[in-house]
Motif scaffolding. Structure first.
Motif: not given
Length: 540
Positions: A368-388
Motif C-alpha cells: 500500500e505504501s508503494r502504491k501511494q508513492e506511485a500515485e504521488r509521483e503520477l500526480t507530480e508528473i501530471a502537475l508538471k505536464n500541466q504547468l508546461l
C-alpha cells in the motif's frame, strides 16, 4: 394562409405521436396545442415543456424527439426561425438514432417548410424530396400528399404556376382517395390562391368554396375563417361589393367567436377597403380604426407572449439539464454505495486475514505504501505536464500578439508609403507637362484602389481572431447591425492604435474617422462621454 398551413402540419405531428404509441394523456395534451397555440403560444410551450421534462426523466427518446419537433413548429409559428431549425435538427438526430423513418420524413418536411420562410428554396426542395421518398417507402399516403402540397406551394412562391398546379393536383388526388377531408380542404385553398394570383377569379372562388365546405365538415373553424375571407377578397376584386362585405363580415364574426385577434385584424382591414371602394367612408373609417387598434393589441400581446414563450423555453432547457444532473448524481451515489459495500466486504476479509496471518499484514502495508508513492509521483508528473502546457499556451499567445503587431505595422508602413506616393503623384499631375498627366492619373487611381486592400487585411483579421478568440462573435450577438467596416475599426481600436494610425490604415481622413467613431458609438448605444476604445478593451 400561413396559420392554416401550420395547423395541418401540427395535426400530422399529433397523428405521429399516436402511431408511435404515446399514452392517451400525452396525445390529448399535444392535440390541445393545435388550438391553444393560435392565441396562447406561451401556454402551448408550457404544455410541451412538461411533456419534455417527463420524457427526459423517463429516458423516452421517442417522446423527446416528438417534443423537440413540436417546439420547432411553435418557433416557426412565432417567426423564430433560427431556434426552430436548432430544435428540428435535435429531433432529426433522435429519429435517426431510433431509425424512425416516418417521423424523420415528417421532420424533413417541416425543415423544408422552414426553408421556404427563410427563402432558401433550393434547400427546401432537397428536404421535401427526402421526405417524399421516405413517405413513399413506408407507404404513408397522407404524408406523401402533404409534401406534394408543400412542393406545389414552393413552386407558387417561385412563380412557376404550371408545376404548382401539377403537384397540388397530385396531392388532392391522394387526399381524395384516402377520404382525408382536411387535407383536401388545404389543397383546394392552395389551388384557390394560385388562381387568385393568376387573376382567374371564378376558378379561385370555386376552390375556396370547396375548401370552406370541407372545413365545415371537419369543424376546422380556423381554416374556415381564412377561406371565407379569401372568398370575400374575390368578390371585392371583381367589384361585387355587397357579396364581399357579407362574406368578410361572416369571417370577422367567426374570428370574434374564436378570439383570433390576427384574423379579426385582417378581416376588419378588408372591410375597410371594401367600404372605401363603395364610398361609404364612415364605415370604412370605423373598420380601419378598429383594424389599427387590433394590430396594436396584437403587437402588444405578442410582445408579452413572446417574452413568456422564450422564458418557458429557457425554463424547459434548464429543467432538462437539472434532471440530467440529478440522474448523473443518482448514478454516482449508487456507484459510491456499491463501492462502499464492496470496500466493507474487503475490509472484513482483510481484517480476518490480518488477524490470522501477521506476515500478510506487513506485506500488504508495504504494498500500500508503494502504491501511494506511485500515485504521488503520477500526480507530480501530471502537475508538471500541466504547468508546461500553460507555459506553452502563454508563449503561443505572445507569438500571436507579436504577429498581430507585425501585421499592423506592415499595414501602417504600406499605407503611409502609398499615401506619400499618391500625394507626390497628385502634385505631378498638376504639372503642365501633358505627356505625363494621363499616365500619372492612372497611377493615382491604382494607388487609391490598393490602399488598405490585398492580403494584409485578411491576414490581420485572421491573426486578430486567433488572439482574441470569439471576440467578433460575442460582439455581433450584442450588436447585430455592425458592418464589416465597423469590424475593421473595432479591431484597430481593440489593439489600442492611435487615431492617426487608424486613419492611415483605413485610408480615410481624421474627420471621416471621427464620423465613423460617432456612428459606431450610436450603434453600440454608448452614452455621451463614454470612452469607445476603453469599452472595447474591456470586452473579453
Amino acid at each position: 394562409m400561413k396559420i392554416s398551413n401550420n395547423l395541418i402540419v401540427f395535426t400530422l405531428f399529433v397523428a405521429q405521436l399516436f402511431l408511435c404509441g404515446i399514452v392517451n394523456a400525452q396525445i390529448e395534451s399535444f392535440k390541445g396545442i393545435r388550438v391553444l397555440s393560435q392565441n396562447y403560444p406561451d401556454s402551448a410551450i408550457t404544455v410541451i415543456k412538461k411533456q419534455y421534462a417527463k420524457a427526459v426523466g423517463d429516458k423516452d427518446l421517442l417522446l423527446q424527439g416528438n417534443c423537440l419537433q413540436a417546439i420547432g413548429w411553435l418557433c416557426v409559428n412565432q417567426g423564430h426561425y433560427g431556434q426552430a431549425q436548432d430544435y428540428y435538427f435535435q429531433a432529426d438526430r433522435i429519429y435517426t438514432q431510433l431509425n424512425a423513418r416516418k417521423l424523420l420524413a415528417s421532420n424533413w418536411s417541416d425543415i423544408g417548410e422552414l426553408n421556404i420562410f427563410n427563402k432558401q428554396h433550393q434547400l427546401a426542395k432537397i428536404y421535401f424530396n427526402k421526405a417524399l421518398n421516405s413517405f413513399k417507402t413506408v407507404g404513408d399516403k397522407n404524408g406523401e400528399a402533404g409534401v406534394l402540397g408543400n412542393i406545389g406551394h414552393l413552386f407558387e412562391k417561385e412563380g412557376n404556376y404550371d408545376s404548382a398546379f401539377v403537384y397540388q393536383k397530385r396531392a388532392l388526388q391522394i387526399y381524395f382517395e384516402g377520404a382525408n377531408k382536411n387535407g383536401e380542404a388545404k389543397i383546394h385553398e392552395n389551388l384557390g390562391s394560385i388562381y387568385e394570383d393568376l387573376a382567374r377569379y371564378d376558378s379561385a372562388y370555386y376552390h375556396f368554396e370547396k375548401a370552406k365546405d370541407l372545413y365545415e365538415d371537419t369543424q376546422d373553424n380556423y381554416g374556415k375563417i381564412v377561406v371565407v375571407n379569401n372568398m370575400g377578397d374575390i368578390f371585392r376584386k371583381t367589384n361585387r361589393f355587397p357579396e364581399s362585405i357579407k362574406l368578410t363580415t361572416a369571417a370577422l364574426r367567426l374570428a370574434e367567436r374564436l378570439g383570433d385577434v390576427y384574423q379579426m385584424a385582417a378581416t376588419t382591414k378588408d372591410l375597410s377597403r371594401t367600404y372605401a371602394l363603395v364610398r361609404e367612408m364612415d364605415s370604412a373609417y370605423i373598420y380601419a380604426e378598429r383594424s389599427r387598434k387590433l394590430v396594436l393589441e396584437l403587437y402588444s400581446v405578442d410582445g408579452a407572449r413572446h417574452t413568456a414563450f422564450f422564458q418557458a423555453l429557457y425554463d424547459m432547457n434548464q429543467k432538462a439539464e437539472e434532471i440530467e444532473k440529478l440522474q448523473v448524481t443518482k448514478k454516482i451515489n449508487s456507484m459510491m454505495l456499491l463501492g462502499t459495500i464492496l470496500v466493507l466486504i474487503l475490509l472484513i476479509i482483510l481484517s480476518y486475514t490480518l488477524y490470522s496471518r501477521q506476515k500478510i499484514k506487513i506485506k500488504n502495508q508495504i504494498a500500500e505504501s508503494r502504491k501511494q508513492e506511485a500515485e504521488r509521483e503520477l500526480t507530480e508528473i501530471a502537475l508538471k505536464n500541466q504547468l508546461l502546457e500553460d507555459k506553452q499556451l502563454k508563449q503561443e499567445l505572445t507569438l500571436k500578439e507579436q504577429e498581430l503587431t507585425s501585421h499592423t505595422l506592415n499595414l501602417i508602413r504600406n499605407n503611409q508609403f502609398l499615401e506619400q506616393l499618391r500625394d507626390e503623384l497628385k502634385e505631378m499631375v498638376k504639372d503642365e507637362r501633358r505627356d505625363q498627366k494621363k499616365q500619372m492619373q492612372k497611377m493615382v487611381v491604382q494607388i487609391n484602389d490598393n490602399i488598405t486592400q490585398g492580403v494584409h487585411w485578411k491576414e490581420f483579421m485572421g491573426t486578430f481572431e486567433r488572439v482574441h478568440h470569439s471576440f467578433f462573435e460575442k460582439l455581433i450577438q450584442r450588436f447585430p447591425e455592425l458592418t464589416s467596416s465597423d469590424m475593421r475599426l473595432i479591431a484597430l481600436l481593440k489593439i489600442n492604435l492611435n487615431n492617426t494610425d487608424i486613419a492611415i490604415l483605413l485610408g480615410i481622413s481624421q474627420d471621416s474617422l471621427r464620423v465613423a467613431r460617432h456612428r459606431l458609438r450610436k450603434k453600440m448605444g454608448l452614452e455621451q462621454g463614454e470612452d469607445l476604445a476603453g469599452y472595447l478593451l474591456g470586452v473579453s
